[in-house]
Scaffold this motif. Structure first.
Motif, PDB file in Angstrom:
ATOM      1  N   SER A  70     -13.279  15.287 -50.735  1.00 58.41           N
ATOM      2  CA  SER A  70     -13.305  16.827 -50.150  1.00 58.41           C
ATOM      3  C   SER A  70     -12.637  16.358 -48.752  1.00 58.41           C
ATOM      4  O   SER A  70     -12.846  16.902 -47.878  1.00 58.41           O
ATOM      5  N   ILE A  71     -11.467  15.841 -48.864  1.00 53.68           N
ATOM      6  CA  ILE A  71     -10.733  15.486 -47.444  1.00 53.68           C
ATOM      7  C   ILE A  71     -10.426  16.532 -46.469  1.00 53.68           C
ATOM      8  O   ILE A  71     -10.072  17.593 -46.796  1.00 53.68           O
ATOM      9  N   GLY A  72     -10.801  16.380 -45.456  1.00 54.67           N
ATOM     10  CA  GLY A  72     -10.744  17.255 -44.407  1.00 54.67           C
ATOM     11  C   GLY A  72     -12.214  18.236 -43.986  1.00 54.67           C
ATOM     12  O   GLY A  72     -12.228  18.568 -42.924  1.00 54.67           O
ATOM     13  N   VAL A  73     -12.799  18.217 -45.011  1.00 51.19           N
ATOM     14  CA  VAL A  73     -13.864  19.251 -44.707  1.00 51.19           C
ATOM     15  C   VAL A  73     -14.999  18.726 -43.937  1.00 51.19           C
ATOM     16  O   VAL A  73     -15.208  19.186 -42.923  1.00 51.19           O
ATOM     17  N   ALA A  75     -14.358  16.061 -41.935  1.00 52.49           N
ATOM     18  CA  ALA A  75     -13.814  15.685 -40.670  1.00 52.49           C
ATOM     19  C   ALA A  75     -13.903  17.022 -39.658  1.00 52.49           C
ATOM     20  O   ALA A  75     -14.385  16.636 -38.572  1.00 52.49           O
ATOM     21  N   ALA A  76     -13.537  18.182 -40.177  1.00 53.47           N
ATOM     22  CA  ALA A  76     -13.599  19.252 -39.466  1.00 53.47           C
ATOM     23  C   ALA A  76     -15.011  19.591 -38.948  1.00 53.47           C
ATOM     24  O   ALA A  76     -15.474  19.543 -37.870  1.00 53.47           O
ATOM     25  N   VAL A 132     -15.692  25.747 -44.393  1.00 49.82           N
ATOM     26  CA  VAL A 132     -14.337  25.349 -44.664  1.00 49.82           C
ATOM     27  C   VAL A 132     -14.091  25.030 -46.026  1.00 49.82           C
ATOM     28  O   VAL A 132     -13.141  25.360 -46.521  1.00 49.82           O
ATOM     29  N   GLU A 133     -15.278  24.599 -46.644  1.00 50.29           N
ATOM     30  CA  GLU A 133     -15.066  24.280 -47.831  1.00 50.29           C
ATOM     31  C   GLU A 133     -14.743  25.462 -49.013  1.00 50.29           C
ATOM     32  O   GLU A 133     -13.729  25.372 -49.842  1.00 50.29           O
TER      33      GLU A 133
END
Lengths: 175, 265
Positions: A70-73, A75-76, A132-133
């Motif tokens: 789930s790249i970035g989710v 992390a944010a 974000v997702e």
């Protein structure tokens, strides 16, 4: 100081492994999904410089994203959690303590402070993950229900983990 | 505050830049470290369901034996007509792979398989089990590959109904339950019965005639002239251990032809 770093690295590895191997398989359909790995971010030393804190949060989130595809989710969400951590500590902890490298754990800070800290923090993290997702505000009731259920699930698991490593310790002995 | 904005922006860019067809990032579950980790975990988990796996394999054996028998009989009697064109024979080949990692509780679900580019797996290949469809390959590394599951909002598979030759697309829809899916875009005039079987149409990555599920609920109308059907999936996503990757030997030819018409239109 070296001990603190070592403890945090061990905690990171254990929590990420648990998250990927165990907690990923738990959940109630996709309404409630627990993310107790954020306990690692909660327990980072108090006096960490902001840049370092954000960097650790970002990398932790990215590691988890790799496992969840789930790249970035995450992390944010972890960066937002870092921001929450900084503001919460600025308000609730005395100035001289803010510069020490103690771990803000259950045994160190007391149940009242710790519970408030992880409850609001988990909610902040979970809300960020949800929005974000999906990147939209449609079906908002369903999303909110999921967010709240996941948060409760996560908070319960974090409390359970904290009690497992709970050590009765006098706060005075630190100084 | 400055650092917050910086890191947050980078994360959001990562999220937005990620779509299932061009995932060029290194950070995903088919990278070596994470793939091996999941493989290790799954090796232990596999022991817990040995009985069930054995039973399934035995059942599949029975089914295959029956098919062999039928084919043998068909060969000897002269009056049967082969429905499958001889050119279709050997069009598909299958690669067996173990599931190293699987998720069903998320909004976007992916699987990791323990075979990769080295075993001939490429992006875009379909993935099935002995009794249903699973998804398609979106990313491969040398030893692992990531599969976008049917339980993902972007997955669409062309299917057909048992009784009438109409086509629809199978999606997960707005479900939260991994046992059910939706068939969209069935024309309104078609009579649909509950319990009717749904098969793949052969228009997408999968061979025709693989059962995907049974109709559970009819009469959900989405628009004016189309029907939505809720179906019970025959794939048991919560218990996947071995899957087959479908290798379509004519995929390049088909794609080249389809691209040609797209360019003209």
């Amino acid at each position: 100081m070296g001990k603190v770093i070592l403890y945090n690295i061990i905690r990171f590895v254990i929590l990420i492994v648990l998250q990927a191997a165990l907690f990923k398989n738990m959940g109630y359909y996709n309404l409630a999904t627990p993310f107790p790995y954020i306990l690692f971010i909660f327990l980072l030393p108090v006096g960490l410089p902001n840049l370092l804190l954000f960097l650790i949060c970002f990398l932790t989130g990215l590691t988890l994203d790799a496992f969840y595809d789930s790249i970035g989710v995450h992390a944010a969400a972890c960066v937002v959690l870092g921001l929450f951590r900084i503001s919460f500590m600025r308000v609730t902890i005395e100035v001289d303590m803010q510069n020490s490298f103690i771990t803000p754990s259950l045994s160190e800070m007391g149940i009242k402070w710790f519970l408030t800290y992880i409850s609001i923090g988990t909610l902040v993290h979970q809300i960020t993950v949800s929005f974000v997702e999906i990147f939209s505000f449609t079906n908002i009731l369903y999303t909110l229900a999921g967010t709240i259920m996941s948060s409760i699930f996560t908070i319960l698991l974090i409390l359970l983990l904290s009690l497992l490593i709970y050590r009765k310790k006098s706060r005075v002995s630190n100084f | 505050m400055f650092w917050f904005i910086l890191f947050f922006t980078v994360s959001i860019i990562l999220v937005l830049g990620n779509n299932s067809y061009q995932r060029a990032y290194f950070v995903n579950s088919s990278n070596t470290v994470i793939g091996s980790f999941y493989k290790e975990v799954n090796a232990w988990k596999g022991y817990l369901s040995l009985n069930e796996t054995n039973e399934k394999l035995a059942q599949e054996n029975v089914l295959l034996r029956q098919q062999i028998q039928n084919l043998l009989q068909a060969d000897t009697s002269a009056d049967t007509v082969h429905i499958v064109d001889s050119i279709e024979q050997g069009r598909y080949s299958f690669i067996v792979a173990g599931v190293a990692n699987n998720s069903i509780h998320l909004k976007n679900n992916y699987l990791t398989l323990d075979k990769g580019a080295q075993d001939g797996i490429e992006k875009g290949m379909g993935v099935i089990t002995s009794n249903g469809v699973v998804g398609f390959v979106v990313q491969t590394s040398k030893h692992f590959s990531t599969v976008q599951s049917l339980l993902h909002p972007d997955t669409k598979i062309s299917v057909t109904l048992d009784s009438s030759e109409v086509f629809g697309s199978l999606v997960w829809g707005r479900n939260i339950d991994p046992r059910f899916g939706m068939v969209r875009d069935i024309p309104n005039h078609v009579q649909v019965k509950k319990g009717e079987k749904v098969y793949t149409s052969g228009y997408s990555l999968f061979p025709a005639g693989i059962q995907v599920g049974e109709i559970e609920e009819t009469g959900i109308t989405s628009g004016e002239s189309f029907l939505d059907l809720k179906i019970r999936l025959s794939t048991n996503f919560s218990n996947l251990h071995h899957v087959y990757i479908v290798k379509d030997l004519m995929v390049n030819e088909k794609q080249a032809l389809e691209e040609l018409t797209e360019n003209n239109g």
